[in-house]
Design a protein around this motif. Structure first.
Motif, short mmCIF file in Angstrom:
data_model
loop_
_atom_site.label_atom_id
_atom_site.label_comp_id
_atom_site.label_asym_id
_atom_site.label_seq_id
_atom_site.Cartn_x
_atom_site.Cartn_y
_atom_site.Cartn_z
N GLY A 224 -0.45 -5.20 19.57
CA GLY A 224 -1.78 -5.16 18.96
C GLY A 224 -2.72 -6.17 19.60
N ARG A 225 -4.00 -5.81 19.68
CA ARG A 225 -4.97 -6.69 20.37
C ARG A 225 -5.08 -8.04 19.67
N PHE A 226 -5.20 -8.03 18.35
CA PHE A 226 -5.30 -9.28 17.60
C PHE A 226 -4.17 -9.43 16.57
N VAL A 227 -3.70 -8.34 16.05
CA VAL A 227 -2.67 -8.38 15.02
C VAL A 227 -1.38 -7.83 15.62
N ASP A 228 -0.44 -8.74 15.92
CA ASP A 228 0.82 -8.31 16.55
C ASP A 228 2.05 -8.88 15.85
N SER A 229 1.87 -9.39 14.64
CA SER A 229 3.01 -9.91 13.88
C SER A 229 2.93 -9.44 12.44
N TYR A 230 4.09 -9.22 11.84
CA TYR A 230 4.11 -8.73 10.45
C TYR A 230 3.53 -9.76 9.49
N GLU A 231 3.65 -11.04 9.81
CA GLU A 231 3.10 -12.05 8.91
C GLU A 231 1.57 -12.01 8.92
N ALA A 232 0.98 -11.76 10.10
CA ALA A 232 -0.48 -11.59 10.15
C ALA A 232 -0.90 -10.36 9.37
N ALA A 233 -0.16 -9.26 9.55
CA ALA A 233 -0.48 -8.04 8.80
C ALA A 233 -0.35 -8.28 7.31
N ALA A 234 0.67 -9.05 6.89
CA ALA A 234 0.85 -9.33 5.46
C ALA A 234 -0.31 -10.16 4.91
N THR B 233 9.34 -13.18 1.37
CA THR B 233 8.18 -13.71 0.63
C THR B 233 7.18 -12.61 0.28
N ILE B 234 7.38 -11.40 0.78
CA ILE B 234 6.44 -10.31 0.54
C ILE B 234 6.83 -9.59 -0.74
N PRO B 235 5.91 -9.40 -1.68
CA PRO B 235 6.24 -8.65 -2.90
C PRO B 235 6.69 -7.24 -2.55
N ALA B 236 7.73 -6.78 -3.20
CA ALA B 236 8.28 -5.46 -2.90
C ALA B 236 7.24 -4.36 -3.05
N GLU B 237 6.36 -4.52 -4.05
CA GLU B 237 5.36 -3.46 -4.29
C GLU B 237 4.32 -3.35 -3.18
N LYS B 238 4.25 -4.37 -2.29
CA LYS B 238 3.31 -4.29 -1.16
C LYS B 238 3.99 -3.80 0.13
N ILE B 239 5.29 -3.55 0.07
CA ILE B 239 5.97 -2.92 1.21
C ILE B 239 6.01 -1.42 0.92
N PHE B 240 5.16 -0.69 1.61
CA PHE B 240 5.02 0.73 1.35
C PHE B 240 6.00 1.58 2.15
N PHE B 241 6.46 1.07 3.30
CA PHE B 241 7.34 1.88 4.14
C PHE B 241 8.10 0.97 5.09
N VAL B 242 9.29 1.42 5.50
CA VAL B 242 10.13 0.66 6.43
C VAL B 242 10.65 1.59 7.52
#
Length: 615
Positions: free
Chosen positions: A139-149, A181-190
């Protein structure tokens, strides 16, 4: 665990992909947009077809290049999204994958990205769908799951959540522990993918070299353990971009894929441990039945049309005929604890020359249950009255693995051949390893099969130069080294006469004496050029007497800090040859540096024979 697979993993039409996924036992699929666009069926017909098959349509993907854009692109992006949301309603899909922007983003401001995702969430609300935002590794600016979170958290919208993809996280070397640390309800897909540990640009790595779980170098069990501790209970899906899988039979690939998720479920359970720790784990994470390593290689079955020539070769190597089976058209040859079951090819189905391996195990029923849990098809054995019961399964290339009860003497099934064991002292002890040449469409599936079904551990793969191209070799072995399976990948595009033969290697305690005794019985080894021995002398400064013996008998040599390895090869008989090895000290390799010389010699011999020249 609810299982899903992206249609991009499979070859064929969209309908064929749906049927293959259902037959393999998947619960749902991700619809890859190009598959939908190319399909002649309407979205409503595709939805009805999935319902008929009992498949859920879990994700529509991908939607690209949305966030971080200037105002001139925001409204066109929202218009594009609304059209996709309407399409998802027609398909009955509730979640869309949004990839982080790789092309049109002009700002890395996370607050700007969050504000734009909030607008996208508002649009999704009107259609009753959700957005799963995924950080692409490039990703150009967002390339980590923590940034996306962080961006998802800032957007603060119930319709905006995360998609976690193991490849994008692990290929960048990011620590997955923060997933907890991510709430389960905010993980929509894996989405899950394995991969070989390569040093290359991550985009090419992703597009061409992903593998199913259990076939690469990623620690997916630990990854899934972190996910499970969040309480996530949604689909676990496979998204595999791989050139081989997209050219292979979709039904075989789908079964292969389902096996990989069952293995992953086992690895997750192992990672979580007996307490399953942390927050409540909602996913079903059942471990596979545990199996002890095989006590020995009970037999190797060879199927070839060149039976007279192979019988002659076995006699020259000191093997003894134990007779023909009382009810089956196969014969038994043995020396020490090495046994070869020999027969003609089965005309009813394709079958490799190394058609089967028999293993002595402590609990055949448990070994079979583990194999069945991993979707390995049973191989029924026709048993007459008094035959020893053996249970077996079929490997991806059509070969068979049978499990027999471990014992202290010869296995009982040997009595079915009638002849008593020979009285003379054997010079061969046992089977050392089995080398299986794998066509390109079966190689990765074979790695997973032997790794998961037999609980063998994969060693680092190597590439060996051969006259027909680079040959990829992967060894899987039990911890104690009793069972060693070497898989060789036949180079893509190789002609029929370039197909690599398979081989069986036998262990002896004195390979030079064995080679001399075999020569007295008329044996002629594979010719090794004089240049090899000159190079050997330069590399190892061997004792002249040892070097002369190696040269005289066409025996090859290797050495490392753990010990020495002496070995020689027979000429190929059809598509199989034999090897005799002596391991000194703790040497655990296979003489990899010698493989190019052996391959060249076999190639030269085969082509000289084909052209009518002296071999």
């Amino acid at each position: 665990m609810r299982t899903s697979i992206a249609t991009v993993c499979l070859s064929g039409t969209l309908d064929q992909k749906l049927v293959a996924a259902r037959e393999a036992g998947f619960d749902g699929v991700e619809i890859f947009e190009p598959d939908l666009v190319a399909a002649p069926q309407s979205p409503e017909a595709i939805r009805a077809r999935a319902e008929q098959l009992g498949l859920s349509l879990d994700l529509y993907q991908p939607f690209r290049d949305f966030e971080g854009v200037g105002p001139e692109l925001l409204e066109p992006n929202l218009r594009r999204a609304r059209a996709k949301f309407a399409l998802m309603n027609r398909l009955g899909i509730e979640t869309m994958l949004l990839c982080s922007n790789v092309a049109t983003a002009r700002s890395g401001d996370e607050h700007l990205a969050a504000a734009q995702l909030r607008l996208l969430g508002d649009a999704a609300e009107r259609f009753g769908v959700r957005i799963a935002y995924e950080a692409l590794a490039w990703g150009r600016f967002v390339d980590s799951y923590e940034a996306a979170a962080r961006i998802v958290r800032l957007s603060d919208h119930p319709r905006v959540g995360l998609c976690l993809d193991s490849f994008h996280i692990l290929s960048k070397g990011h620590d997955p522990e923060a997933i907890e640390t991510i709430p389960a309800e905010k993980i929509f897909f894996v989405q899950m993918a394995d991969a070989p540990l390569l040093s290359m640009d991550v985009l090419s790595w992703s597009r061409h070299h992903r593998l199913f779980p259990g076939e690469g170098g990623f620690d997916l069990g630990t990854f899934m353990g972190h996910l499970a501790r969040t309480g996530y209970d949604g689909p676990v899906s496979l998204e595999i971009f791989n050139d081989t899988f997209r050219q292979s039979d979709p039904f075989a690939t789908a079964l292969h894929a389902r096996r990989s998720l069952r293995w992953l479920e086992h690895e997750t359970a192992s990672s979580l441990g007996p307490t399953r720790g942390g927050r409540a784990v909602q996913m079903t994470t059942d471990a596979l039945p545990s199996v002890a390593p095989p006590a020995d290689v009970n037999y190797v079955e060879l199927r070839t049309r060149e039976l007279p020539e192979l019988r002659r070769l076995l006699r020259q190597l000191g093997f003894n005929s134990r007779g023909t089976h009382r009810t089956k058209a196969v014969e038994l040859w043995s020396q020490g604890d090495a046994r070869i079951v020999l027969g003609a090819p089965d005309s009813t189905r394709p079958q490799p020359t190394v058609a089967g391996i028999g293993l002595s195990v402590s609990d055949p029923a448990t070994a079979l249950r583990r194999a069945r849990d991993l979707f390995a098809p049973d191989v029924p054995r026709d048993e007459a009255a008094g035959d020893e019961p053996l249970v077996g399964v079929r490997a991806p290339d059509g070969s068979e693995v049978f499990f027999g009860a471990e014992g202290t003497t010869e296995p009982k099934w040997v009595d079915e051949f009638g002849s008593p064991p020979p009285e003379e002292s054997p010079m061969i002890d046992r089977v050392d390893h089995v080398n299986l040449a794998q066509p390109w469409q079966y190689f990765d599936a074979a790695v997973l099969f032997f790794h998961a079904v037999l609980d063998l551990h994969a060693e680092a793969s190597i590439d060996v130069a051969a006259p027909v191209g680079l040959v990829r070799s992967q060894v899987l072995r039990s911890d104690d080294g009793v069972l060693r399976i070497a898989l060789n990948l036949v180079p893509s595009g190789a002609s029929e006469d370039a197909i690599l033969p398979q081989h069986v290697a036998f262990a002896t305690s004195d390979v030079l004496s064995f080679a001399r005794a075999s020569r007295e019985r008329g044996f002629r080894p594979l010719d090794i050029p004089a240049n090899y021995y000159d190079d050997l002398e330069a590399r190892f400064a061997l004792d002249p007497a040892l070097l002369d013996g190696l040269r005289e008998l066409n025996v090859m040599y290797d050495r490392d800090e753990s010990g020495e390895f002496l070995h020689f090869y027979t000429h190929p008989v059809g598509t199989v040859f034999l090897e005799v090895v002596e391991r000194r000290g703790a040497y655990a390799g296979y003489g990899a540096l010698n493989a190019p010389v052996r391959l060249a010699s076999q190639y030269r011999h085969r082509h000289s024979a084909n052209e009518g020249e002296p071999a």
